[in-house]
Structure formats: C-alpha cells, structure tokens
Design an enzyme around this catalytic site. Structure first.
Site: not given
Length: 504
Positions: A475, A479
């Site tokens: 992450h 995204d």
C-alpha cells in the site's frame, strides 16, 4: 614460450564476469579452440577457447573469482615446451613432491565453493558423498551444499584421491572457501598408510565411514544421532533400514526424562517421548525470515474478487487436444492467468514496480514468478519476459521450471529478478487465502479452488464454476483504486478470454 589466456570482450556495458567452471586442469593437453573454461556474467554465459595448442601450464583465476575484461585467466605452454612434463617423467616428479610434502600426497587440486549466485554469500555443507582416501573421477559428485535458496552439487575438479576434507558436514562456508583437497593417484599410497588409523577411528564410531544419504535423512527426520544407530553396511556404514530398527527400538524402550530437550512449557514425560525435534533447513530459515521481513517492511493489504471461470474452461476444453497436438504441452489455467496478469499490469504499472529507497522503480517488462511447493519448501521460479510469450511458451516454461523445482535443480538465476508473482493455492484445495508479498515485489495474485456455486445471472440462478481471487499489494506505492482496478481487469480477461486476443 607461453601464451596468455585472457577474458574476452563480454559485451556492451558488461565489465566483469565470474569464473564458473574450468574444464581443464594444469598439465592437461589442449588443442586450438578447445574449451578451457566458462565465464558467467549478469547477462550471458561466455565460453573461453584455447588460443593455441599446448599444455595448460597454470590457472590464474580460480572458479568463483570475479575478473574484469582482459584479465589474465591462465597460461598455455606451447607443445614444444611441454616435454619436461611428459607422462614418463610425472611419477618421479610426483614422488619427489610426495617426499617433500607427504601430507599432500603429491600434486593436489583444491576443491572450492562453486559460484552460489547473486546475493548469496554463504552455504552449509549438508552431505559428503566421499570420505578421505576415496578415489574420485573428474566431475564425480563430492558433496552437496545447502544455501538459503537452493542446493548446490559440488563435482570433483580433477581425478585423484580425496586427501583432505577441510569443511565437514554442518560447516557454514563463504563463497570463496576451500572445501577439500584432491591429491593425484600418487597420493593413494600416503592415504593407504593412514587407512589403519582411519579404520580404527571408524570402528570407534568416527565420521570416516560415509553413511547412506537416505539414512542421514531418516536420522534427521527421526531426531536421532549417529551414535544411536548400529550400521550393517560395509565398514559399519549406516543404511536406511538400520535407522528404522533404531527408531523402533527407541519407541519400545521407555524414554529417559533426562534425554528430552528442555521444554518451553511444562510437558509430561509421555508427551516428551512423542515429540520430534528437527533442525530447520537453511531454506526454511530463509523463508521464515523473508516472510517476516515482508510483513515488517511493507504495508501489506489484500483485496478480493471472484471470477466466473465458465468461458475460460469452455475455451480450454475446446482447444486443449489441438493445443497439445501442435505444441506438445497441455493447456492449463496458469497460462490464462499469466496472460491476464500481464495484460492488467500494463494498465496498472505500479503493481509491477518496487521501492528503492525514496525512488519507485517501474518495470517495463514482466518477469513472472510462479510459486511452487517442493519437498524442500516454497520456491518461486521466474519466467522472464512473460508478457512477450505465447500461451504455448508460457505452458512449456511453467512445466519445465516446475519439474526442475521439484527435483531441486533450479539455479539461482532462475529464481531472481521477478517483478510479480502468482501463487496457486487451489491445487491444494484452498478456497480463500491472503498471499504474502515476495519482496521487493509490490504485488502477488492468489488463485484458489474452482468450485460450483449458485450465482444470479441475468435475474436467474445458475450454477457456475467460481474462483476467489486475492491480490496482496504494498500500500506504500499501490493505492486501493489501482489494486481493485488490477483485479477487475484480471477478472474481465478470464470471464471473456477474447479480450486478451484483442488487447481490451
């Protein structure tokens, strides 16, 4: 007069290489253009031929050494100068050397740790297949090394007698360490003089008698030591059936509480006798460390979706016989998933990227890692430039690398450089899981079992072959939108495989 053998031009932007293998040893006669050695660069393997006919006088760059372009590798004595080293004169020369250095048994050749691969700096000597005093042929297997990624077999660089083992089993050695010394046949006399002492040592339970590899494995699995087993083989060699007898005898006798390892928590004597303690292999230790490092370093998140496999299964069923007849390989699901992932990675390139310090490195190619379970542990062979390959090429590559993985024959290079990974837990019956990243990659797709489930299709309930998909991603650079988009594109490609043909 001698002729120098130097490193040839290695190619654009390649400035150094590693000496991988010498095919000749000092004293060997060579002809013009006969292969002397093989160099390994980060891109290609380069063969070095002899520039003249003569005799290999000496080797300057040993196996495992890193050399630059035009570096001196060896010297060739031309045929006219090879006279002093004729076969008739060698025995006396060897006898003189043996008298001066009886321990070496005459002319000797060091057995060095072979090239272990990029980023691998050490290995553990797992098994010696020969013992001191044994005669060995050139290229005959001497021992096996275990690194944190693969097992490496070490062949004998020359014919002769194993005069010394420098690194016994269990020793951790670095990439430039010496493992053993091979003496020539003249050294056999010296070895024979030492034989009585060695036989006496062996009779006392020493390590000079090489036990069967299958017996060593069985002892490790059973958690018993060598002195607990009586060997029935030649010279007291322990065989696999000897281990089975020792285990059966230990099971029938009451286990002394004092011999049980100190428990981490209170354990009854009965429970302790039924426990088994086996040392983790280097590969398993590395798997454990790397998985934990991945959790600590990356911000791992997993997103899920499901795919209706109806169309892919129908297409595969329709063409699988024709496909196998033409290409000589079966059409499986992995090629569809590989193609679908390559297609999706073009649209969401951050899933195919990695973090390097404060930089993001985007890969304009796909080196696809295909996770494979083996008896030694999980390995991930890499299919390079999978985005440029056809279905048949992908299936052939997966089949070939899968077999090599199961046989423990994968090289270091075959498991490095992956940019994305696919893990198929469905072959073991997994219905849902969250795969963990393979650092420094930023994405891994988990496939699962195909299971018939009732689904609503156009307002009607239909039975469909469904599969859950899981994408774990870093992450820090991927995204949620990118991850979901990637998984949706994979789903679309598999539910309508024609999209792959039209790049949609």
């Amino acid at each position: 007069m001698t002729t120098e053998v130097r490193v040839p031009t290695l190619g654009e932007s390649v400035t150094e290489a590693t000496v991988a293998t010498w095919f000749k040893k000092p004293g060997d006669t060579v002809s013009v253009d006969e292969m002397l050695c093989e160099l390994e660069t980060d891109k290609v393997t380069v063969e070095v031929p002899s520039p003249v006919a003569g005799k290999l006088a000496d080797i300057v760059a040993q196996e495992g050494e890193t050399v630059g372009v035009d570096a001196l590798l060896a010297n060739i004595a031309e045929a006219g100068e090879a006279g002093p080293e004729t076969p008739e004169e060698r025995p006396s020369e060897k006898a003189e050397k043996a008298a001066e250095a009886p321990k070496s048994g005459g002319k000797s050749v060091d057995v060095m740790v072979p090239t272990l691969g990029e980023s691998v700096s050490e290995a553990t000597v797992s098994t010696w297949f020969k013992k001191v005093g044994d005669s060995v042929a050139q290229d005959e297997m001497l021992c096996e090394l275990e690194t944190d990624k693969v097992s490496v077999e070490v062949p004998s660089p020359a014919a002769g007698v194993l005069s010394e083992i420098v690194a016994p089993e269990g020793t951790t050695v670095d990439a430039s360490a010496k493992l053993a010394v091979i003496g020539d046949s003249a050294g056999a006399a010296a070895s024979s003089e030492e034989a009585p002492a060695k036989e006496e040592t062996a009779s006392k339970g020493g390590k000079d008698v090489e036990d069967a590899p299958s017996a060593k494995k069985a002892m490790a699995e059973a958690g018993i030591s060598r002195d607990q087993v009586s060997g029935s083989g030649r010279d007291g060699r322990v065989m696999k059936e000897d281990v089975a007898k020792a285990v059966a005898a230990a099971a029938s006798a009451p286990a002394p509480a004092a011999t049980a390892p100190a428990p981490r928590a209170p354990v009854s004597a009965d429970d302790a006798s039924r426990e088994e303690r086996v040392k983790m292999t280097r590969l398993r230790q590395t798997i454990a460390r790397r998985l934990k490092d991945a959790q600590n370093a990356a911000a791992i998140l997993t997103t899920y979706n499901e795919v209706d496999m109806t169309e892919t299964m129908a297409l595969r069923k329709e063409y699988k016989e024709l496909f196998e007849k033409k290409h000589g390989v079966k059409l499986g699901f992995m090629s569809f998933f590989t193609k679908a992932c390559c297609h999706a990675l073009k649209e969401v390139p951050e899933v195919n990227a990695e973090i390097d310090g404060t930089d993001i490195v985007y890969k304009n190619f796909v080196h696809m890692g295909i996770a494979a379970g083996t008896p030694q542990g999980l390995v991930v062979p890499v299919i390079r430039d999978a985005d440029q390959m056809s279905f048949a090429e992908i299936e052939k590559a997966i089949g070939e690398k899968g077999k090599r993985a199961r046989d423990g024959k994968l090289s270091m290079a075959e498991m490095q450089g992956g940019t994305f990974t696919i893990s198929n837990g469905g072959v073991y019956g997994s219905l849902m899981s969250s795969p963990i990243l393979n650092p420094p990659q930023s994405g891994i797709l988990g496939m699962h079992k195909i299971q018939d489930r009732p689904m609503v299709v156009n307002g009607e309930i239909k039975i469909r072959p469904m599969m859950y998909l899981a994408l774990s991603y870093d992450h820090r650079i991927v995204d949620g939108k990118g991850a979901v988009t990637f998984l949706v594109r994979v789903k679309e490609a598999l539910e309508d495989p024609r999209r792959l043909l039209m790049d949609l």
